[in-house]
Design an enzyme around this catalytic site. Structure first.
Site, PDB file in Angstrom:
ATOM      1  N   SER A  75      -2.616  -7.988   2.920  1.00  0.00           N
ATOM      2  CA  SER A  75      -3.042  -7.556   4.425  1.00  0.00           C
ATOM      3  C   SER A  75      -3.527  -8.973   5.008  1.00  0.00           C
ATOM      4  CB  SER A  75      -4.176  -6.578   4.490  1.00  0.00           C
ATOM      5  OG  SER A  75      -3.777  -5.499   3.982  1.00  0.00           O
TER       6      SER A  75
ATOM      7  N   HIS B  90       0.728  -1.055  -0.054  1.00  0.00           N
ATOM      8  CA  HIS B  90       0.034  -0.018   0.031  1.00  0.00           C
ATOM      9  C   HIS B  90       0.976   1.310   0.003  1.00  0.00           C
ATOM     10  CE1 HIS B  90      -2.987  -2.479   2.314  1.00  0.00           C
ATOM     11  NE2 HIS B  90      -3.437  -2.461   1.202  1.00  0.00           N
TER      12      HIS B  90
ATOM     13  N   ARG C 249      -1.991  -6.426  -8.380  1.00  0.00           N
ATOM     14  CA  ARG C 249      -0.878  -7.233  -8.228  1.00  0.00           C
ATOM     15  C   ARG C 249      -1.051  -8.149  -9.538  1.00  0.00           C
ATOM     16  NH1 ARG C 249      -2.844  -7.920  -1.954  1.00  0.00           N
ATOM     17  NH2 ARG C 249      -4.807  -7.293  -3.408  1.00  0.00           N
TER      18      ARG C 249
END
Ligand code: ADP
Length: 162
Positions: free
Chosen positions: A129, A17, A91
Site C-alpha cells: 500500500s 490483498h 511477502r
C-alpha cells in the site's frame, strides 16, 4: 463454519490483498476483513473510505465476506467474531520478523488464537500500500497493482490535492 480474520490497514486495498482474500475464500467459509482504525496515524484514505473500497471489490462474495473495523487488541476482536483464526500475508523475508512478533504476542495474549500465513504470489511480491500511495501521489500509473475502484479513488484523491 470456519471464519478467518484478515486484519490490516488496507490504505488502500491492493491486488496483493485481494489475492490473499480470494485464496482464503477458497479455503474458509467466511473471511472477515478487519480494517485497523489507526487513530493517530495519518492515513491517505479514511476508515470509511478504506472499508467502502473493500466492500465494493468483494460485493460478489455476499455473506462470505464481512468488512469491519477494529482498534485495540486483535485477539479481543477475534473473540467478538467467534473465531480463533487470524490470517496474514507474507511477502519477503523482511515481513517475517514483524509477523512472527505479532503472532507470538497474540498467542501470549490468547492461547486459543492461531495465526495462519499465505505466501504472496510472485506477481504481487513487491506490491505494498505504501508504494502504491507514493507512486500514485507522483502521478504514476498504479492501475496494474490495485482494483479498478481503488485506482479511480486514487486518481480522485490526488487530482483534488494537486
Ligand atoms: P499492516 O499495516 O497490518 O501490515 P497492510 O494493509 O499493509 O496492513 O497489510 C495487511 C496484510 O496483507 C498483511 O498481512 C500483509 O503482509 C499482507 N499483504 C500486503 N501486501 C501483500 C502482498 N502484496 N502480497 C501478500 N500479502 C500482502
Amino acid at each position: 463454519m470456519a471464519t478467518i480474520i484478515f486484519p490490516g490497514s488496507f490504505d488502500p486495498l491492493t491486488l496483493g490483498h485481494t489475492d490473499i482474500i480470494n485464496r482464503a475464500l477458497g479455503i474458509f467459509d467466511k473471511v472477515v476483513v478487519a480494517v485497523l482504525e489507526n487513530a493517530g496515524k495519518a492515513n491517505l484514505f479514511s476508515l470509511q473510505e478504506r472499508e467502502a473500497l473493500i466492500r465494493e471489490e468483494f460485493a460478489h462474495a455476499g455473506q462470505r465476506i464481512e468488512v469491519d473495523s477494529f482498534s485495540g487488541l486483535l485477539v479481543e476482536f477475534a473473540q467478538r467474531k467467534k473465531t480463533r483464526l487470524i490470517l496474514r500475508g507474507l511477502r519477503a523475508i523482511s515481513d517475517f520478523d514483524y509477523e512472527a512478533q505479532m503472532a507470538l504476542m497474540n498467542k501470549s495474549l490468547s492461547n486459543e488464537v492461531e495465526t495462519l500465513f499465505l505466501m504472496t504470489q510472485e506477481t504481487y511480491s513487491y506490491v505494498s500500500s505504501s508504494l502504491v500511495r507514493q507512486v500514485a501521489s507522483f502521478g504514476g500509473d498504479v492501475g496494474p497493482l490495485v482494483p479498478k475502484g481503488v485506482n479511480n479513488a486514487l486518481k480522485k484523491k490526488f487530482s483534488k490535492k494537486g
